[in-house]
Motif scaffolding. Sequence first.
Motif, PDB file in Angstrom:
ATOM      1  N   ARG A  46       0.912  -1.331   0.112  1.00 50.62           N
ATOM      2  CA  ARG A  46      -0.007   0.007   0.092  1.00 50.62           C
ATOM      3  C   ARG A  46       0.874   1.103   0.152  1.00 50.62           C
ATOM      4  O   ARG A  46       1.770   1.323   0.825  1.00 50.62           O
ATOM      5  N   GLY A  47       0.657   2.198  -1.008  1.00 47.33           N
ATOM      6  CA  GLY A  47       1.488   3.469  -0.983  1.00 47.33           C
ATOM      7  C   GLY A  47       1.366   4.071  -2.213  1.00 47.33           C
ATOM      8  O   GLY A  47       0.721   3.447  -3.229  1.00 47.33           O
ATOM      9  N   GLN A  48       2.458   5.065  -2.284  1.00 45.87           N
ATOM     10  CA  GLN A  48       1.994   5.843  -3.532  1.00 45.87           C
ATOM     11  C   GLN A  48       3.200   5.706  -4.707  1.00 45.87           C
ATOM     12  O   GLN A  48       3.300   5.592  -5.580  1.00 45.87           O
ATOM     13  N   ARG A  49       4.504   5.013  -3.922  1.00 49.34           N
ATOM     14  CA  ARG A  49       5.850   4.685  -4.587  1.00 49.34           C
ATOM     15  C   ARG A  49       6.556   3.486  -3.847  1.00 49.34           C
ATOM     16  O   ARG A  49       6.244   3.257  -2.509  1.00 49.34           O
ATOM     17  N   PHE A  50       7.120   2.733  -4.461  1.00 48.96           N
ATOM     18  CA  PHE A  50       7.582   1.460  -4.265  1.00 48.96           C
ATOM     19  C   PHE A  50       9.173   1.712  -4.548  1.00 48.96           C
ATOM     20  O   PHE A  50       9.452   1.791  -5.571  1.00 48.96           O
ATOM     21  N   ARG A  51       9.955   1.290  -3.633  1.00 48.71           N
ATOM     22  CA  ARG A  51      11.584   1.368  -4.220  1.00 48.71           C
ATOM     23  C   ARG A  51      12.107   0.050  -3.623  1.00 48.71           C
ATOM     24  O   ARG A  51      11.876  -0.683  -2.507  1.00 48.71           O
ATOM     25  N   PHE A  52      12.934  -0.550  -4.637  1.00 48.99           N
ATOM     26  CA  PHE A  52      13.562  -2.025  -4.487  1.00 48.99           C
ATOM     27  C   PHE A  52      15.168  -1.543  -4.505  1.00 48.99           C
ATOM     28  O   PHE A  52      15.545  -1.316  -5.396  1.00 48.99           O
TER      29      PHE A  52
ATOM     30  N   GLU B 183      20.541 -10.198  -1.820  1.00 53.85           N
ATOM     31  CA  GLU B 183      19.393  -9.888  -1.270  1.00 53.85           C
ATOM     32  C   GLU B 183      18.687  -8.417  -1.542  1.00 53.85           C
ATOM     33  O   GLU B 183      19.483  -7.698  -2.037  1.00 53.85           O
ATOM     34  N   ALA B 184      17.587  -8.368  -1.381  1.00 55.78           N
ATOM     35  CA  ALA B 184      16.959  -7.223  -1.497  1.00 55.78           C
ATOM     36  C   ALA B 184      15.986  -6.625  -0.529  1.00 55.78           C
ATOM     37  O   ALA B 184      15.207  -7.570   0.040  1.00 55.78           O
ATOM     38  N   THR B 185      15.454  -5.506  -0.572  1.00 58.81           N
ATOM     39  CA  THR B 185      14.315  -4.923   0.355  1.00 58.81           C
ATOM     40  C   THR B 185      13.507  -4.043  -0.591  1.00 58.81           C
ATOM     41  O   THR B 185      13.761  -3.343  -1.536  1.00 58.81           O
ATOM     42  N   ALA B 186      11.887  -4.064  -0.245  1.00 61.75           N
ATOM     43  CA  ALA B 186      11.223  -3.090  -0.908  1.00 61.75           C
ATOM     44  C   ALA B 186      10.637  -2.413   0.152  1.00 61.75           C
ATOM     45  O   ALA B 186      10.128  -2.682   1.191  1.00 61.75           O
ATOM     46  N   HIS B 187      10.644  -1.076  -0.064  1.00 60.80           N
ATOM     47  CA  HIS B 187       9.917  -0.054   0.842  1.00 60.80           C
ATOM     48  C   HIS B 187       8.756   0.648   0.023  1.00 60.80           C
ATOM     49  O   HIS B 187       8.942   1.123  -1.139  1.00 60.80           O
ATOM     50  N   ALA B 188       7.666   1.018   0.858  1.00 63.74           N
ATOM     51  CA  ALA B 188       6.475   1.542   0.228  1.00 63.74           C
ATOM     52  C   ALA B 188       6.313   3.066   1.002  1.00 63.74           C
ATOM     53  O   ALA B 188       6.749   3.109   2.151  1.00 63.74           O
ATOM     54  N   THR B 189       6.324   3.996   0.094  1.00 70.93           N
ATOM     55  CA  THR B 189       6.229   5.258   0.614  1.00 70.93           C
ATOM     56  C   THR B 189       4.776   5.632   0.578  1.00 70.93           C
ATOM     57  O   THR B 189       4.074   5.499  -0.507  1.00 70.93           O
ATOM     58  N   ASP B 190       3.934   5.857   1.946  1.00 71.72           N
ATOM     59  CA  ASP B 190       2.617   5.963   1.974  1.00 71.72           C
ATOM     60  C   ASP B 190       2.531   7.190   2.735  1.00 71.72           C
ATOM     61  O   ASP B 190       2.771   7.313   4.164  1.00 71.72           O
TER      62      ASP B 190
ATOM     63  N   GLY C 241       3.631  10.557   4.258  1.00 76.77           N
ATOM     64  CA  GLY C 241       4.965  11.178   4.576  1.00 76.77           C
ATOM     65  C   GLY C 241       5.725   9.949   5.000  1.00 76.77           C
ATOM     66  O   GLY C 241       7.134  10.288   5.172  1.00 76.77           O
ATOM     67  N   SER C 242       5.273   8.569   5.240  1.00 72.74           N
ATOM     68  CA  SER C 242       6.288   7.854   5.757  1.00 72.74           C
ATOM     69  C   SER C 242       6.591   6.666   4.907  1.00 72.74           C
ATOM     70  O   SER C 242       5.915   6.238   4.158  1.00 72.74           O
ATOM     71  N   GLU C 243       7.886   6.027   5.356  1.00 71.62           N
ATOM     72  CA  GLU C 243       8.208   4.880   4.522  1.00 71.62           C
ATOM     73  C   GLU C 243       8.295   3.545   5.247  1.00 71.62           C
ATOM     74  O   GLU C 243       8.664   3.630   6.446  1.00 71.62           O
ATOM     75  N   ARG C 244       7.749   2.381   4.832  1.00 72.00           N
ATOM     76  CA  ARG C 244       8.149   1.315   5.442  1.00 72.00           C
ATOM     77  C   ARG C 244       8.452   0.047   4.730  1.00 72.00           C
ATOM     78  O   ARG C 244       8.020  -0.097   3.609  1.00 72.00           O
ATOM     79  N   LEU C 245       8.892  -0.825   5.228  1.00 80.01           N
ATOM     80  CA  LEU C 245       9.644  -1.964   4.714  1.00 80.01           C
ATOM     81  C   LEU C 245       8.488  -3.021   4.427  1.00 80.01           C
ATOM     82  O   LEU C 245       7.662  -3.176   5.408  1.00 80.01           O
ATOM     83  N   ILE C 246       8.367  -3.394   3.212  1.00 78.96           N
ATOM     84  CA  ILE C 246       7.159  -4.142   2.966  1.00 78.96           C
ATOM     85  C   ILE C 246       7.417  -5.540   2.278  1.00 78.96           C
ATOM     86  O   ILE C 246       6.723  -6.491   2.382  1.00 78.96           O
ATOM     87  N   ALA C 247       8.719  -5.801   1.879  1.00 81.09           N
ATOM     88  CA  ALA C 247       8.861  -7.093   1.517  1.00 81.09           C
ATOM     89  C   ALA C 247      10.459  -7.302   1.429  1.00 81.09           C
ATOM     90  O   ALA C 247      11.296  -6.320   1.268  1.00 81.09           O
ATOM     91  N   THR C 248      11.075  -8.412   1.659  1.00 81.82           N
ATOM     92  CA  THR C 248      12.522  -8.738   1.503  1.00 81.82           C
ATOM     93  C   THR C 248      12.654 -10.082   0.503  1.00 81.82           C
ATOM     94  O   THR C 248      11.640 -10.902   0.332  1.00 81.82           O
ATOM     95  N   MET C 249      13.658  -9.986   0.017  1.00 78.44           N
ATOM     96  CA  MET C 249      14.078 -11.324  -0.977  1.00 78.44           C
ATOM     97  C   MET C 249      15.371 -11.643  -1.003  1.00 78.44           C
ATOM     98  O   MET C 249      16.447 -10.696  -0.503  1.00 78.44           O
ATOM     99  N   SER C 250      15.521 -12.956  -1.158  1.00 82.03           N
ATOM    100  CA  SER C 250      16.707 -13.768  -0.983  1.00 82.03           C
ATOM    101  C   SER C 250      16.986 -14.102  -2.484  1.00 82.03           C
ATOM    102  O   SER C 250      16.193 -15.192  -2.726  1.00 82.03           O
TER     103      SER C 250
END
Lengths: 151, 151, 151, 151
Positions: D98-104, D119-126, D128-137
């Motif tokens: 959920r969010g307006q922008r996603f960073r990988f 490894e990778a992480t996905a963050h969502a900007t929702d 004003g705040s950004e949160r970790l939404i997924a991790t990949m190996s």
Amino acid sequence: VTALEPRAPDFEARTRASFSRQAMMATLGVTADRVAPGEVELSMPFDARFTQQHGFLHAGAIASGLDTACGFAAFTLMPEDAGVLTVEFKLSLLAPGRGQRFRFSGRVVKPGRTLVFTEATAHATDGGSERLIATMSATMMAVTGRDDVKG
Amino acid sequence: VTALEPRAPDFEARTRASFSRQAMMATLGVTADRVAPGEVELSMPFDARFTQQHGFLHAGAIASGLDTACGFAAFTLMPEDAGVLTVEFKLSLLAPGRGQRFRFSGRVVKPGRTLVFTEATAHATDGGSERLIATMSATMMAVTGRDDVKG
Amino acid sequence: VTALEPRAPDFEARTRASFSRQAMMATLGVTADRVAPGEVELSMPFDARFTQQHGFLHAGAIASGLDTACGFAAFTLMPEDAGVLTVEFKLSLLAPGRGQRFRFSGRVVKPGRTLVFTEATAHATDGGSERLIATMSATMMAVTGRDDVKG
Amino acid sequence: VTALEPRAPDFEARTRASFSRQAMMATLGVTADRVAPGEVELSMPFDARFTQQHGFLHAGAIASGLDTACGFAAFTLMPEDAGVLTVEFKLSLLAPGRGQRFRFSGRVVKPGRTLVFTEATAHATDGGSERLIATMSATMMAVTGRDDVKG
């Protein structure tokens, strides 16, 4: 109050008591070196009884240490009436399990009421140097109301 | 000639010899019940030394059996000069490791010159019934030209 | 009554309705070819818009189809008030995504009240032949009582 | 000279050129925001065409971004004649997309001649705040000598 606030005030004693009931850890010679909210560090010496065919520490022994580090990292954050079960984990073996001592560090990535996402790394001390030999990504589950899964 | 044709004519003897060099399997009491091209079946009795805190077989013991079943299933198809190493595996724990005996069945899903994709299942015999307790998906690697990874 | 008995009598209509609300499936051109208790089969044509740098179907497109097949396979067995969320999945890419059509088959391996373990395979039709190109192992979660996760 | 030293002097231009050939990235609206030795950061805006049934970004879209971030992070370290293919990945979904922008953000954990662990992480900007939404190996493979897997 952070997301990694323990719910049980005696979380360290509780986690160490549960760890001491894991026969597998005693068998492998694993000790609990550090227990903090959302973080557990374990270690074990090399032991030829737990090797694979080339003389490296068996992936199953590495998995045992990492799974337990993840499970108890999750357990530190659980309420008093909950037990922890592993749902699944993925283990990546970056380098052979060669060394004199192995260190397993688990931490909670995302706590939750039912599911807790965790990660862990395994390092081998070989001579004077230490290197990363494996990583784990594991999902843990808090179980309540089951007599066979307590503490 | 199918995709699961072994390249070494004495693949069974070679696989059993390599299995017998895995100290971890002897320690856990695991036996190699069946070795066929691309398929290996192992089993072990319940042993309280390898349990977690609730008395179930530890996920690490289940991982040990399944990883070995996958690795040797891949090994049956490899040329004589190759050794096998685990790249990674994922273990899903469908039910607690409760029972008197555990059976680990590994098979090759897709062979390859360098990478071999495998899968495995773990079943527990508890009283008269047997049930599926875990599944594994594992990537194995054929290693050649390394003195420390042979056979 | 088997373990894969659906709890909602209109499970097929319910699953198809939820599938039709997945914009991602419409975007990729995925259709729901079969919906049965604990099993869902989807397929899509090759489309150059969803390829990676070598012209193969992107792993993310394959993941989309397989994750959805697993999720709805789990959903067929859930009660009427539950929504399904993916906890995690592992995708193994056995062969490049080359072909004219792709088929995604998901099935429940172990149902549960909260967690449902699933597996899926992806096959590519390339000319006259079909081959296995990917496998997935996924954990799904039944979510109830949340307004944002329904149906 | 560190372990994450690129072998191709023009690694950034080479990586960006390969990225620009991924039709899937253009389709999803993903941009390559940062390319460094062993590290790649991508991002995309929310787009309702790529959602699942509850309106969140589909796990397959998240997988697309993370797999590409991992693959190109590995690619930055590969020699000029190599192409990169994904062997497998595991994706953990910590929170809804959920969010307006996603960073990988992808990074190399352990480079290798044939296999590269990432490894990778996905963050969502929702808001004003950004949160970790997924991790990949993810495990990546360097492929050479194949005309269909270049650059």
